[in-house]
Motif scaffolding. Structure first.
Motif, PDB file in Angstrom:
ATOM      1  N   ARG A 102     -58.344 -71.926 -37.824  1.00  0.00           N
ATOM      2  CA  ARG A 102     -58.131 -70.696 -38.586  1.00  0.00           C
ATOM      3  C   ARG A 102     -57.031 -70.944 -39.613  1.00  0.00           C
ATOM      4  O   ARG A 102     -56.102 -71.724 -39.374  1.00  0.00           O
ATOM      5  N   PRO A 103     -57.127 -70.311 -40.759  1.00  0.00           N
ATOM      6  CA  PRO A 103     -56.078 -70.469 -41.775  1.00  0.00           C
ATOM      7  C   PRO A 103     -54.814 -69.733 -41.338  1.00  0.00           C
ATOM      8  O   PRO A 103     -54.875 -68.645 -40.765  1.00  0.00           O
ATOM      9  N   ILE A 104     -53.696 -70.357 -41.621  1.00  0.00           N
ATOM     10  CA  ILE A 104     -52.414 -69.749 -41.232  1.00  0.00           C
ATOM     11  C   ILE A 104     -51.626 -69.300 -42.460  1.00  0.00           C
ATOM     12  O   ILE A 104     -51.189 -68.143 -42.560  1.00  0.00           O
ATOM     13  N   ASP A 105     -51.444 -70.236 -43.401  1.00  0.00           N
ATOM     14  CA  ASP A 105     -50.606 -69.882 -44.541  1.00  0.00           C
ATOM     15  C   ASP A 105     -50.831 -70.891 -45.646  1.00  0.00           C
ATOM     16  O   ASP A 105     -51.458 -71.936 -45.469  1.00  0.00           O
ATOM     17  N   ARG A 106     -50.246 -70.562 -46.786  1.00  0.00           N
ATOM     18  CA  ARG A 106     -50.219 -71.446 -47.951  1.00  0.00           C
ATOM     19  C   ARG A 106     -48.754 -71.576 -48.325  1.00  0.00           C
ATOM     20  O   ARG A 106     -48.124 -70.602 -48.751  1.00  0.00           O
ATOM     21  N   VAL A 107     -48.190 -72.785 -48.177  1.00  0.00           N
ATOM     22  CA  VAL A 107     -46.734 -72.931 -48.290  1.00  0.00           C
ATOM     23  C   VAL A 107     -46.381 -74.114 -49.167  1.00  0.00           C
ATOM     24  O   VAL A 107     -47.208 -75.004 -49.412  1.00  0.00           O
ATOM     25  N   VAL A 108     -45.118 -74.096 -49.590  1.00  0.00           N
ATOM     26  CA  VAL A 108     -44.471 -75.271 -50.164  1.00  0.00           C
ATOM     27  C   VAL A 108     -43.391 -75.650 -49.169  1.00  0.00           C
ATOM     28  O   VAL A 108     -42.440 -74.884 -48.948  1.00  0.00           O
ATOM     29  N   ALA A 109     -43.563 -76.788 -48.574  1.00  0.00           N
ATOM     30  CA  ALA A 109     -42.629 -77.210 -47.526  1.00  0.00           C
ATOM     31  C   ALA A 109     -41.247 -77.418 -48.106  1.00  0.00           C
ATOM     32  O   ALA A 109     -41.062 -77.661 -49.315  1.00  0.00           O
ATOM     33  N   TYR A 110     -40.258 -77.328 -47.221  1.00  0.00           N
ATOM     34  CA  TYR A 110     -38.876 -77.491 -47.625  1.00  0.00           C
ATOM     35  C   TYR A 110     -38.700 -78.869 -48.256  1.00  0.00           C
ATOM     36  O   TYR A 110     -39.062 -79.899 -47.687  1.00  0.00           O
ATOM     37  N   GLY A 111     -38.103 -78.861 -49.466  1.00  0.00           N
ATOM     38  CA  GLY A 111     -37.860 -80.110 -50.171  1.00  0.00           C
ATOM     39  C   GLY A 111     -39.061 -80.635 -50.928  1.00  0.00           C
ATOM     40  O   GLY A 111     -38.994 -81.737 -51.493  1.00  0.00           O
ATOM     41  N   LYS A 112     -40.195 -79.919 -50.927  1.00  0.00           N
ATOM     42  CA  LYS A 112     -41.402 -80.379 -51.603  1.00  0.00           C
ATOM     43  C   LYS A 112     -41.780 -79.410 -52.739  1.00  0.00           C
ATOM     44  O   LYS A 112     -41.225 -78.309 -52.859  1.00  0.00           O
TER      45      LYS A 112
END
Length: 511
Positions: A413-423
């Protein structure tokens, strides 16, 4: 003045001849003496046969006076009459003649004796021949028996020697076969083949030295393989070359698996119980990785790092990594039940998996190196594992990995769309729930229901997303963290609508 002349035997006189006289001559000083035997008295009814001996002696004026003037005689068992007479020569020397007189009946008795002797000789000859033949037969039998005994001894010695050599060669052969069997196992880092070798009893020094040397080497390699990933040791061993620093590009799948509450558990447990307790956790996690062809890269505190398609190539490394993660999840359920029965606290796992290109190979210094990898995907896998604590999830995977999985194999299942820390790159985050073939209706409903929440949210339909999130929370209480997070976001965006270029990406401000 007084001497004796040794006896002379006249063996050449033929028996039965009548001798009327014999002249005995002996040189004595300056003169000769003689005495005709005819003057000696002759017995009637007898004939002179053999002159046996002559003895000459000096009697002086009165020597042998007792023997003078008389004839002494005696008869032997065969009837020979032996006589002696004393004569005096002109010079005063006495001559004593020893005569053997043979009676007439002597020859008959002699012939009978000779015939008897011949008969006895014949009998004895036959007896001797019989004895000789018997002796030869006995000798042959003894030689035969001795030969049989000797052959039997030789055969026994050969059989005993053959048995000993065969036993020794078999013992050596078995030991060498066990060594070869164990060496083959060591070459493949299979250390389960050593039982027979350690039980062998070998007395041959050279073989024993080979065996002991190899056992020491096998123990060293086995210990070495426990400090270094077995796949790496196998690669170095089979590569037959010295390890050097260097990396290559490779598309891999990376996993970080963390015991999320280990810090709290370790603070409460005695150290004597903590080590075997945590070893059970690490064993379970590592076995699942090994079973799917993965490599345990390192243990970092309470976290296990693993990777697939490195150093050994795997075409379906992403799928195998997901299989390993689900196996770890199930194995931890079993361990928690066992720990509870022993009155021990539970451990919970959180896993992050990403896939993509990295640099992999020998990393470190010239004197100390390890097999590792460098790249964004390594950091992303670590970030995904850490994100799980915000979402309250167990296994998070990247969108890139999801796109490589066989369609319909896993329930996600989809959880989220993120930009990881430092990326700076946007990452699609999905939860790996279970194999679709083993999914329960509740699990399917949970995934489909939450997928509807994320779809409405990303479509800027925040009121719909809010209602769906609240309904989801009411039905799936275990999804509280994730549902409440979306409820808060929907309320915020309803109060403050996002800009037109909003892409539903959430930027993480910490690990």
């Amino acid at each position: 003045d007084g001497f004796a002349v040794q006896k002379h035997w006249f063996d050449g006189i033929p028996p039965g001849a009548l001798h009327h006289g014999v002249q005995v001559v002996s040189d004595f000083w300056s003169g000769n003496w003689t005495r005709p035997l005819a003057e000696a008295p002759v017995w009637e009814d007898s004939a002179l046969d053999v002159l046996s001996a002559v003895e000459v002696a000096s009697s002086g004026s009165g020597g042998r006076a007792a023997a003078m003037g008389g004839l002494r005689q005696y008869q032997d068992p065969l009837g020979l009459l032996v006589g002696s007479a004393v004569y005096r020569n002109t010079w005063g020397f006495e001559v004593i003649l020893m005569m053997v007189v043979e009676p007439k009946s002597y020859h008959a008795r002699m012939d009978a004796t000779i015939a008897q002797a011949k008969n006895q000789t014949g009998v004895r000859k036959a007896e001797v021949e019989r004895l000789i033949q018997s002796a030869e037969t006995e000798s042959d039998r003894r030689v035969r028996d001795d030969l049989i005994t000797m052959v039997a001894c030789v055969v026994a010695v050969l059989l005993l020697g053959s048995w000993f050599i065969r036993r020794l060669s078999t013992k050596i052969s078995v030991t060498l076969q066990n060594i070869a069997h164990r060496m083959l196992g060591v070459s493949m880092l299979d250390f389960s083949r050593g039982d027979r070798l350690t039980k062998d009893l070998v007395t041959l020094t050279e073989v024993a030295v080979i065996r002991e040397s190899f056992l020491r080497m096998a123990i060293s390699v086995q210990a070495f393989a426990r400090y270094v990933p077995q796949a790496v040791v196998r690669m170095v061993h089979l590569g037959n070359q010295v390890a050097t620093l260097g990396v290559k590009n490779r598309d891999v799948t990376i996993m970080f698996c963390k015991a999320v509450n280990f810090a709290e558990v370790s603070a409460e447990m005695d150290h004597a119980d903590l080590i075997p307790y945590f070893a059970e956790f690490l064993d379970a996690v590592s076995e699942c990785i090994d079973a799917t062809g993965g490599t345990v890269g390192k243990y970092i505190d309470d976290t296990v790092m693993a990777f697939w398609n490195s150093p050994n190539q795997q075409s379906d490394h992403g799928t195998e990594a997901c299989n390993a993660a689900l196996a770890q999840k199930e194995r931890l359920l079993e361990l928690r039940a066992q720990w509870a029965s022993r009155g021990m606290p539970p451990l919970y796992v959180r896993i992050g998996i990403s896939a993509g290109p990295v640099l992999h190979g020998n990393i470190g210094s010239r004197n100390r190196m390890e097999w590792g990898m460098i790249g964004d995907q390594v950091n992303l896998a670590s970030r995904l594992e850490a994100m799980g604590k915000y979402y309250g999830t167990c296994i998070l995977i990247s969108g890139v990995l999801l796109s490589r999985l066989p369609p319909g194999r896993f329930l996600t299942r989809p959880i989220d769309r993120v930009v990881a820390y430092g990326k700076q790159e946007v990452t699609e985050v999905h939860e790996l729930v279970v194999l679709r073939s083993r999914a329960t209706p509740d699990e399917v409903q949970m995934c489909e229901g939450f997928a509807a929440v994320t779809t409405a949210y990303r479509g800027r339909r925040f009121a719909e997303a809010l209602a769906l999130a609240e309904a989801h929370l009411a039905h799936f209480a275990e999804d509280r963290l994730l549902a409440e997070m979306y409820i808060k976001r929907c309320i915020k965006h309803l109060d403050e609508p996002p800009p037109e270029d909003w892409n539903a990406v959430y930027v993480l401000v910490k690990k």
